[in-house]
Design an enzyme around this catalytic site. Structure first.
Site, PDB file in Angstrom:
ATOM      1  N   ASP A   1       7.874  -7.424   9.796  1.00 58.16           N
ATOM      2  CA  ASP A   1       7.351  -5.832   9.433  1.00 58.16           C
ATOM      3  C   ASP A   1       6.345  -5.279   9.691  1.00 58.16           C
ATOM      4  O   ASP A   1       5.460  -5.046   9.472  1.00 58.16           O
ATOM      5  CB  ASP A   1       8.655  -5.260   7.892  1.00 58.16           C
ATOM      6  CG  ASP A   1       8.682  -4.212   7.540  1.00 58.16           C
ATOM      7  OD1 ASP A   1       9.489  -3.300   8.170  1.00 58.16           O
ATOM      8  OD2 ASP A   1       8.665  -3.937   6.414  1.00 58.16           O
ATOM      9  N   HIS A   2       6.494  -3.589   9.767  1.00 58.24           N
ATOM     10  CA  HIS A   2       5.483  -2.747  10.501  1.00 58.24           C
ATOM     11  C   HIS A   2       4.167  -3.495  10.751  1.00 58.24           C
ATOM     12  O   HIS A   2       3.051  -3.182  10.354  1.00 58.24           O
ATOM     13  CB  HIS A   2       5.350  -1.751   9.406  1.00 58.24           C
ATOM     14  CG  HIS A   2       6.621  -1.025   9.052  1.00 58.24           C
ATOM     15  ND1 HIS A   2       5.951  -0.128   9.777  1.00 58.24           N
ATOM     16  CD2 HIS A   2       7.351  -0.721   8.367  1.00 58.24           C
ATOM     17  CE1 HIS A   2       7.760   0.593   9.441  1.00 58.24           C
ATOM     18  NE2 HIS A   2       7.791   0.170   8.617  1.00 58.24           N
TER      19      HIS A   2
ATOM     20  N   ASP B   1       4.395  -1.935  15.086  1.00 62.22           N
ATOM     21  CA  ASP B   1       4.815  -0.225  14.538  1.00 62.22           C
ATOM     22  C   ASP B   1       3.010   0.454  15.065  1.00 62.22           C
ATOM     23  O   ASP B   1       2.448   0.861  14.625  1.00 62.22           O
ATOM     24  CB  ASP B   1       4.800   0.283  13.235  1.00 62.22           C
ATOM     25  CG  ASP B   1       4.872   1.400  12.568  1.00 62.22           C
ATOM     26  OD1 ASP B   1       5.516   2.471  13.740  1.00 62.22           O
ATOM     27  OD2 ASP B   1       5.071   1.417  11.913  1.00 62.22           O
TER      28      ASP B   1
ATOM     29  N   HIS C   1       9.554   6.213   3.641  1.00 62.81           N
ATOM     30  CA  HIS C   1       9.809   4.301   2.601  1.00 62.81           C
ATOM     31  C   HIS C   1       9.254   5.036   0.870  1.00 62.81           C
ATOM     32  O   HIS C   1       8.833   5.941   0.493  1.00 62.81           O
ATOM     33  CB  HIS C   1       8.480   3.632   2.684  1.00 62.81           C
ATOM     34  CG  HIS C   1       8.650   3.399   4.483  1.00 62.81           C
ATOM     35  ND1 HIS C   1       7.787   3.545   5.783  1.00 62.81           N
ATOM     36  CD2 HIS C   1       9.215   2.264   4.950  1.00 62.81           C
ATOM     37  CE1 HIS C   1       8.302   2.475   6.460  1.00 62.81           C
ATOM     38  NE2 HIS C   1       9.196   2.048   6.173  1.00 62.81           N
ATOM     39  N   GLY C   2       9.568   4.325   0.085  1.00 62.89           N
ATOM     40  CA  GLY C   2       9.483   3.982  -1.033  1.00 62.89           C
ATOM     41  C   GLY C   2      10.830   5.068  -2.072  1.00 62.89           C
ATOM     42  O   GLY C   2      12.175   5.207  -0.718  1.00 62.89           O
TER      43      GLY C   2
ATOM     44  N   HIS D   1      14.736   2.654   9.662  1.00 64.43           N
ATOM     45  CA  HIS D   1      14.140   2.405   8.515  1.00 64.43           C
ATOM     46  C   HIS D   1      14.409   3.609   6.996  1.00 64.43           C
ATOM     47  O   HIS D   1      14.915   3.878   7.146  1.00 64.43           O
ATOM     48  CB  HIS D   1      12.457   2.343   8.632  1.00 64.43           C
ATOM     49  CG  HIS D   1      11.488   1.265  10.004  1.00 64.43           C
ATOM     50  ND1 HIS D   1      11.097   0.621   9.013  1.00 64.43           N
ATOM     51  CD2 HIS D   1      12.629   0.585  10.856  1.00 64.43           C
ATOM     52  CE1 HIS D   1      10.931  -0.551  10.020  1.00 64.43           C
ATOM     53  NE2 HIS D   1      11.467  -0.078  10.836  1.00 64.43           N
ATOM     54  N   GLY D   2      13.492   3.290   5.600  1.00 63.31           N
ATOM     55  CA  GLY D   2      13.777   4.097   4.673  1.00 63.31           C
ATOM     56  C   GLY D   2      15.246   4.386   4.841  1.00 63.31           C
ATOM     57  O   GLY D   2      15.365   5.473   3.760  1.00 63.31           O
ATOM     58  N   SER D   3      15.595   2.651   4.697  1.00 57.84           N
ATOM     59  CA  SER D   3      17.174   3.254   4.386  1.00 57.84           C
ATOM     60  C   SER D   3      17.314   2.814   2.776  1.00 57.84           C
ATOM     61  O   SER D   3      18.226   2.536   2.760  1.00 57.84           O
ATOM     62  CB  SER D   3      17.928   2.771   5.280  1.00 57.84           C
ATOM     63  OG  SER D   3      17.187   3.020   6.491  1.00 57.84           O
ATOM     64  N   SER D   4      16.640   2.772   1.734  1.00 55.26           N
ATOM     65  CA  SER D   4      17.476   1.935   0.469  1.00 55.26           C
ATOM     66  C   SER D   4      18.198   3.454   0.286  1.00 55.26           C
ATOM     67  O   SER D   4      17.859   4.284  -0.011  1.00 55.26           O
ATOM     68  CB  SER D   4      16.030   1.962  -0.354  1.00 55.26           C
ATOM     69  OG  SER D   4      15.583   0.958  -0.043  1.00 55.26           O
TER      70      SER D   4
HETATM   71  P1  13P Z   1      12.581   1.647   1.595  1.00 49.85           P
HETATM   72  O1  13P Z   1      12.027   1.559   1.043  1.00 49.85           O
HETATM   73  O2  13P Z   1      13.304   3.377   1.136  1.00 49.85           O
HETATM   74  O3  13P Z   1      13.385  -0.218   0.845  1.00 49.85           O
HETATM   75  O4  13P Z   1      12.498   1.054   3.343  1.00 49.85           O
HETATM   76  C1  13P Z   1      11.792  -0.524   3.833  1.00 49.85           C
HETATM   77  C2  13P Z   1      11.626  -0.159   5.343  1.00 49.85           C
HETATM   78  O5  13P Z   1      12.058   0.817   6.252  1.00 49.85           O
HETATM   79  C3  13P Z   1      10.967  -1.516   5.298  1.00 49.85           C
HETATM   80  O6  13P Z   1      10.264  -1.019   6.622  1.00 49.85           O
HETATM   81  O1  G3H Z   2       7.367  -1.100   4.475  1.00 47.53           O
HETATM   82  C1  G3H Z   2       7.655  -1.182   3.833  1.00 47.53           C
HETATM   83  C2  G3H Z   2       8.297  -2.143   3.232  1.00 47.53           C
HETATM   84  O2  G3H Z   2       8.983  -1.673   1.766  1.00 47.53           O
HETATM   85  C3  G3H Z   2       7.050  -3.346   3.091  1.00 47.53           C
HETATM   86  O3  G3H Z   2       6.388  -1.803   2.145  1.00 47.53           O
HETATM   87  O4  G3H Z   2       4.581  -2.881   2.653  1.00 47.53           O
HETATM   88  O5  G3H Z   2       4.660  -2.828  -0.024  1.00 47.53           O
HETATM   89  O6  G3H Z   2       5.090  -4.613   1.938  1.00 47.53           O
HETATM   90  P1  G3H Z   2       5.547  -2.877   1.413  1.00 47.53           P
HETATM   91 ZN    ZN Z   3       9.954   0.562   8.015  1.00 48.77          ZN
END
Ligand code: 13P
Ligand code: G3H
Ligand code: ZN
Length: 349
Positions: free
Chosen positions: A83-84, A105, A189-190, A223-226
């Site tokens: 991821d990223h 990314d 994110h978050g 992304h950021g889909s919580s």
């Molecule tokens: P959330 O913070 O919305 O869960 O997003 C996670 C994410 O995009 C990880 O790459």
């Molecule tokens: O991209 C964001 C994910 O929630 C991962 O977060 O970098 O804190 O592990 P993190």
């Molecule tokens: Zn992300």
């Protein structure tokens, strides 16, 4: 089952018209939660590790845990994704470890904070695509910049500052040859994404739909889909936490995205909230306890519940047995012969 190419997983999802959750992991309990949800719902799954996760768990511990998950669940297709990734070297090291997919990314510079230029993004992403595809590994790129900062990664600000330009998305996909494309449509994110239930002024589903119309054959990534559900938030505050009021991405909006080309949905925060709430509850109600299993077991169960629910909502449930894995070596041949190049990228107008 060996780890599966994320490209195969996403191509199958496109064929079936569903989305696949990509859940972040840092430790054994989170991997177990995801696998137990995948087993229960019969779902293919993407497990992903950020740079922070790889540093926290140490590469080898984390990767061996994923291999154990694959060995213990031979009926579940699992893609292991970086991821990223912030640089060519980060992606290369994940590929050399055995990850079947990486995200480059390049929307941010290597510091993970400063927005990069379009040309810088194209150059580094193309370099990763050439290296990864030669080895059968999938690549996700990002165009536009998300809001917020997680673990030091992110440009900060709201999600509205660098929304993806659909024309740039087309040029980016064509020049890099990415398998999947993360776009910025207002999410962050978050936990703190929106100050009220998001409408079209802050969550730009119209931009997503415009990009899908132009790039119907590119797998889109949200992304950021919580969803940051109130019940998970409330448990934390009920047991001594101090979270401010906030809104996430409603599941119906994600489902609208899935009907418009979204195949990968990134979720981390919801699982963090679920685990933290469960741990707080045990420690609050039974302060005499000190065996980590007493709180890690409910935490793992709470995360499993969230993941199983998302798997059902995203539509991946029931699809684990639809296909047999194609070996990574065969996938590499497909990239080399051009059979896996996504053409035509752009829809006829
Ligand atoms: P959330 O913070 O919305 O869960 O997003 C996670 C994410 O995009 C990880 O790459
Ligand atoms: O991209 C964001 C994910 O929630 C991962 O977060 O970098 O804190 O592990 P993190
Ligand atoms: Zn992300």
């Amino acid at each position: 089952m060996p780890l599966v190419s994320m490209r195969q997983l996403l191509d199958e999802a496109a064929k079936g018209g569903y989305g696949v959750g990509a859940f972040n992991v840092n430790d054994m309990e989170q991997i177990q939660a995801i696998m137990s949800a995948a087993k229960e719902t019969k779902s293919p799954v993407i497990v992903q590790a950020s740079r922070g996760a790889r540093a926290f768990a140490e590469d080898l511990y984390l990767f061996k845990l994923i291999q154990a998950a694959a060995e213990l669940n031979p009926e579940i297709p699992i893609a292991m994704h970086q991821d990223h990734g912030n640089s060519f070297e980060t992606c290369k090291s994940a590929i050399e470890l055995g990850y079947t997919s990486v995200m480059m990314d390049g929307s941010l510079k290597e510091d993970g904070k400063t927005p990069a230029s379009f040309e810088e993004n194209v150059a580094v992403t193309k370099k990763v695509v050439d290296f990864a595809h030669a080895r059968g590994v999938t690549v996700e790129g990002e165009i536009g910049v998300l809001g917020g900062v997680e673990d030091g990664h992110g440009a900060g600000g709201t999600g509205l500052e660098h929304i993806t330009d659909p024309d740039q998305a087309v040029e980016f996909a064509e020049r890099t040859g990415v398998d999947a494309l993360a776009i910025a449509i207002g999410t962050s994110h978050g936990a703190y994404k929106f100050t009220k239930k998001p409408d079209g002024s802050v969550l730009k589903m119209d931009v997503l739909i415009a990009i899908h119309k132009r790039l119907p054959n590119t797998h889109l990534v949200m992304h950021g889909s919580s969803s940051v559900p109130k019940d998970l938030h409330d448990v934390i505050n009920q047991y001594g936490g101090k979270l401010k009021e906030t809104w996430g991405v409603p599941v119906e909006e994600i489902q609208l995205g899935i009907r418009n080309g979204v195949r990968k949905i990134n979720v981390d925060t919801d699982n963090r909230l679920a685990m933290t709430g469960a741990i707080r509850k045990v420690l609050w109600e039974t302060p005499e306890k000190f065996d980590p299993r007493d709180y890690m077991k409910p935490a793992r169960e709470a995360m499993k519940k969230v993941v199983a629910l998302r798997m059902t909502q995203f539509g991946q449930a029931g699809h684990a047995g639809d296909y047999q894995p194609v070996s990574i070596a065969e996938i590499a041949k497909g990239y080399a012969s051009g059979a896996l190049s996504i053409k035509p990228l752009v829809a006829a107008r």
